[in-house]
Scaffold this motif. Structure first.
Motif, mmCIF file in Angstrom:
data_model
loop_
_atom_site.group_PDB
_atom_site.id
_atom_site.type_symbol
_atom_site.label_atom_id
_atom_site.label_comp_id
_atom_site.label_asym_id
_atom_site.label_seq_id
_atom_site.Cartn_x
_atom_site.Cartn_y
_atom_site.Cartn_z
ATOM 1 N N THR A 121 64.620 13.891 17.413
ATOM 2 C CA THR A 121 65.477 13.414 16.340
ATOM 3 C C THR A 121 65.195 12.057 15.992
ATOM 4 O OG1 THR A 121 67.040 12.903 17.737
ATOM 5 C CG2 THR A 121 67.444 15.011 16.610
ATOM 6 N N ASP A 122 65.354 11.332 14.791
ATOM 7 C CA ASP A 122 65.332 10.053 14.575
ATOM 8 C C ASP A 122 66.355 9.243 14.691
ATOM 9 O OD1 ASP A 122 66.613 10.776 12.300
ATOM 10 O OD2 ASP A 122 64.728 10.911 10.803
ATOM 11 N N ALA A 123 66.392 8.119 13.888
ATOM 12 C CA ALA A 123 67.621 7.127 14.247
ATOM 13 C C ALA A 123 68.695 7.701 13.501
ATOM 14 C CB ALA A 123 67.031 5.705 13.681
ATOM 15 N N ASP A 142 69.741 9.576 18.673
ATOM 16 C CA ASP A 142 68.362 9.193 18.404
ATOM 17 C C ASP A 142 67.561 9.753 19.361
ATOM 18 O OD1 ASP A 142 66.051 8.285 17.313
ATOM 19 O OD2 ASP A 142 66.475 6.204 17.497
ATOM 20 N N GLY A 195 69.345 10.955 13.688
ATOM 21 C CA GLY A 195 69.763 11.961 14.343
ATOM 22 C C GLY A 195 69.088 13.157 13.716
#
Length: 460
Positions: free
Chosen positions: A82-84, A60, A86
């Motif tokens: 990237t978010d939580a 993340d 990935g």
């Protein structure tokens, strides 16, 4: 070991362990993937970056650089975080060249996570259906040009820039390439066409990375003659021998050319219209080439062989026939018709049956074996032989239907006819009147020189 020494050893190990800095630990391995969905060119697509670390856990908040290959050079396309999960999207517009729809992603890494580079991925293009078309005028006067308009676009109306092949087809032939043209930014292009016969046209557009191939509909151009075709009387018979249409005219006007006999033509003459014992040889003959108006209204290129001293008269008369619009059915050298055993020379029977116009032919008089024809000297010209018969010793040839008929352009029965007067103005005498309506002799110093056997009789 004494207790004191043991204590010192343990303390040394503990100090050594605590002295190792945390940064010296190896960064955790990472994996970077990039997906590039395909689609139509000029439309948007969303790339997806996915970054994970050991065990496949998403990473993340990592920044990833995405690059695009343009004309073989990698260029930045954008940076994503990237978010939580990935993952991170990046919007891109698909271009029309497949080589420009290639990407890669890279993660620089940090003290905790190792750098990573994704495999190179290409977004597959879905080809749009294309439409090629051509429009041309329905008719063109021979030797003039017309403008053909070509258009290439998608079914949605988007212009296509590219090279298309122009194809043409004439009667009895297959489709053949007639050149290539490149459409402009509006998908259009114009072509100047100069068909010499009735012709059908089409264009073939190739498939490109972003559009499919297509073949246009067929468009026909009717080639019409520049002059009015000859109208013959009702019931007039056609020549018994059919000849292929002679080659079209060369250059402007009559384009009269008189030259020595080329080797290739002399080879064709030898053993047919010329042979040993003839009263004139190669040096005394000339090839006369001239344009003429055919019965079909088109301009054609004809040729005869004539004596050196008569070639200007014969060529001049034929050139004036062109200028004044008097048609000629055909003008092939007599050699085309082969050897005649009856005539001991070129086959004048066949030539007359075809309505052919010719001059030199070292042979005997038609239907008078043993008598040398005036044509053997290259100073005689037979014109439009089907419509102007010859009254031989054994009857009319090549037909009797025309003997009692005339025509203002192609058949004459009187010295007052315009063609007879035209010939006379060039020193070509219609010596034998109605006995040989097709025959003219070139005068020399005001006199027509004939074989002795022909002085008092009609000899062809």
């Amino acid at each position: 070991m004494s207790f004191g020494r043991w204590v010192v050893a343990v303390v040394s190990v503990l100090l050594a362990v605590t002295a190792v800095p945390a940064s010296a630990a190896a960064p955790a391995p990472t994996a970077l993937t990039l997906t590039a969905p395909g689609g139509y060119a000029d439309a948007s697509t969303n790339l997806t970056v996915t970054l994970t670390h050991s065990g496949g856990s998403p990473l993340d908040g990592a920044q990833v650089l995405v690059e695009r290959q343009v004309a073989g050079v990698w260029q930045p396309a954008g940076t994503v975080t990237t978010d939580a999960a990935g993952a991170a999207p990046l919007g891109q517009v698909l271009r029309r060249a497949a080589r420009d729809n290639v990407w890669r992603a890279s993660y620089a890494g940090d003290a905790t996570y190792a750098p990573a580079v994704s495999p190179v991925v290409a977004a597959p293009l879905t080809r749009r259906r294309s439409l090629a078309s051509i429009s041309v005028p329905r008719r063109v006067v021979d030797e003039r040009s017309v403008t053909a308009r070509v258009r290439w676009q998608t079914t949605t109306g988007v212009p296509v820039v590219g090279t298309v092949q122009l194809q043409r087809r004439t009667a009895g032939r297959r489709w053949r390439a007639a050149g290539s043209v490149t459409t402009r930014s509006d998908g259009r292009v114009q072509i100047r066409l100069r068909p010499r016969v009735d012709t059908r046209y089409r264009v073939r557009a190739p498939s490109l990375d972003w559009v499919s191939a297509d073949v246009s509909g067929v468009r026909a151009v009717d080639n019409v003659p520049p002059s009015r075709p000859v109208r013959l009387p009702k019931g007039a018979p056609r020549p018994r021998v059919r000849l292929p249409v002679q080659a079209r005219a060369v250059g402007t006007g009559a384009n009269l050319r008189v030259s020595a006999i080329p080797d290739g033509i002399w080879d064709q003459m030898t053993g047919v219209s010329w042979h040993r014992g003839c009263p004139v040889g190669r040096a005394g003959l000339r090839l006369v080439r001239v344009n003429y108006w055919g019965y079909d209204g088109y301009r054609h290129r004809g040729e005869v062989v004539a004596a050196t001293g008569a070639s200007d008269q014969i060529g001049g008369a034929l050139a004036e026939m062109y200028r004044r619009g008097f048609p000629i059915r055909s003008m092939y050298r007599i050699d085309r018709f082969g050897w005649s055993g009856r005539l001991q020379g070129g086959d004048d029977y066949e030539s007359m049956a075809a309505g052919n116009t010719s001059a030199f032919n070292c042979r005997q008089v038609v239907n008078r074996p043993g008598v040398r024809s005036p044509h053997s000297y290259g100073r005689s010209l037979d014109v439009n032989t089907w419509e102007n018969p010859y009254r031989s010793a054994t009857g009319l040839v090549p037909n009797s239907w025309w003997q009692s008929r005339s025509h203002p352009l192609v058949a004459w029965r009187s010295s007052s006819h315009a063609v007879v007067r035209l010939m006379a103005s060039h020193g070509l005498r219609w010596t034998y009147g109605n006995g040989d309506t097709q025959h003219f002799d070139a005068a020399r110093n005001g006199r027509v020189v004939l074989p002795r056997a022909c002085v008092a009789e009609v000899c062809h």
